[in-house]
Design a protein around this motif. Structure first.
Motif, PDB file in Angstrom:
ATOM      1  N   ARG A  52      39.163  31.080  60.879  1.00 50.30           N
ATOM      2  CA  ARG A  52      37.618  31.908  60.002  1.00 50.30           C
ATOM      3  C   ARG A  52      35.832  31.773  60.256  1.00 50.30           C
ATOM      4  O   ARG A  52      35.547  32.268  60.118  1.00 50.30           O
ATOM      5  CB  ARG A  52      38.795  31.022  58.588  1.00 50.30           C
ATOM      6  CG  ARG A  52      39.740  31.423  58.205  1.00 50.30           C
ATOM      7  CD  ARG A  52      40.175  31.553  57.246  1.00 50.30           C
ATOM      8  NE  ARG A  52      41.482  31.381  56.030  1.00 50.30           N
ATOM      9  CZ  ARG A  52      41.997  32.034  55.389  1.00 50.30           C
ATOM     10  NH1 ARG A  52      40.855  31.897  53.779  1.00 50.30           N
ATOM     11  NH2 ARG A  52      42.987  31.792  54.847  1.00 50.30           N
ATOM     12  N   ILE A 116      35.200  36.525  54.827  1.00 52.61           N
ATOM     13  CA  ILE A 116      36.644  36.821  53.979  1.00 52.61           C
ATOM     14  C   ILE A 116      35.741  38.673  53.983  1.00 52.61           C
ATOM     15  O   ILE A 116      36.616  39.556  54.398  1.00 52.61           O
ATOM     16  CB  ILE A 116      37.603  35.933  53.411  1.00 52.61           C
ATOM     17  CG1 ILE A 116      37.352  34.878  54.149  1.00 52.61           C
ATOM     18  CG2 ILE A 116      38.699  36.759  52.842  1.00 52.61           C
ATOM     19  CD1 ILE A 116      38.204  34.941  55.405  1.00 52.61           C
ATOM     20  N   ALA A 175      41.237  37.776  58.609  1.00 48.90           N
ATOM     21  CA  ALA A 175      40.960  37.876  57.002  1.00 48.90           C
ATOM     22  C   ALA A 175      41.879  37.057  56.150  1.00 48.90           C
ATOM     23  O   ALA A 175      41.306  36.933  54.720  1.00 48.90           O
ATOM     24  CB  ALA A 175      40.706  39.091  56.611  1.00 48.90           C
TER      25      ALA A 175
END
Length: 176
Positions: A52, A116, A175
């Motif tokens: 991430r 995100i 995501a």
């Protein structure tokens, strides 16, 4: 004889230990794990698990997929606007390709973000581009388009659709 067997067993055990420890302690920084592949026609769509903390443009598989898509879309647009393509849907075909290029451009513009919400926006834009490319491919393969460039156009669009689909899958995975 027992000594030779003992040495062989010890050598295999040491080799296994060294191999395992190298694998176990290897750095996982910037590594993308392919978790599954989906088949779409003759093409495979990769689903990757992406760290991430990375921006999408820093992921090699994502960047390569988009580069291939942009190149093939440029080729497809050139063929669609050339004299090698004719038919009643030639304008609609060129418009679909241009729309897909715009969606990919939008995704590329925000692919440097690690947020995100931005990654979700990239995934959505690329998913829409995949759909638009599917529509363009359907037009290119229909009887509403003709000419000597039709096979090359269809191949370019199919390649672009696969590449954009791969990039969309990587963006969606990142995501989550």
């Amino acid at each position: 004889m027992k000594n030779i067997v003992l040495y062989k067993v010890a050598a295999v055990a040491m080799g296994s230990l060294l191999t395992f420890s190298g694998t176990a302690f290897a750095s996982t920084y910037k590594i993308v794990e392919i978790t599954r592949t989906n088949r779409l026609g003759n093409a495979e769509i990769l689903v990757a698990q992406v760290p991430r903390h990375l921006a999408l443009r820093d992921i090699k598989a994502y960047a390569k997929s988009l580069a291939v898509a942009e190149t093939t879309l440029g080729d497809a647009l050139a063929v669609a606007q050339s004299q090698a393509i004719g038919g009643s849907k030639k304008g609609a075909l060129a418009e679909s390709i241009a729309q897909a290029k715009t969606l990919i451009g939008n995704a590329t513009a925000i692919s440097g973000s690690t947020a995100i919400s931005d990654k979700k926006a990239v995934a959505k834009s690329l998913s829409e581009a995949t759909t638009v490319l599917g529509d363009a491919l359907a037009i290119a393969q229909s009887d509403a388009v003709s000419g000597s460039g039709k096979p090359a156009l269809a191949r370019s669009l199919a390649s672009a659709q696969t590449s954009v689909g791969n990039a969309a899958a990587i963006a969606q995975s990142s995501a989550r």
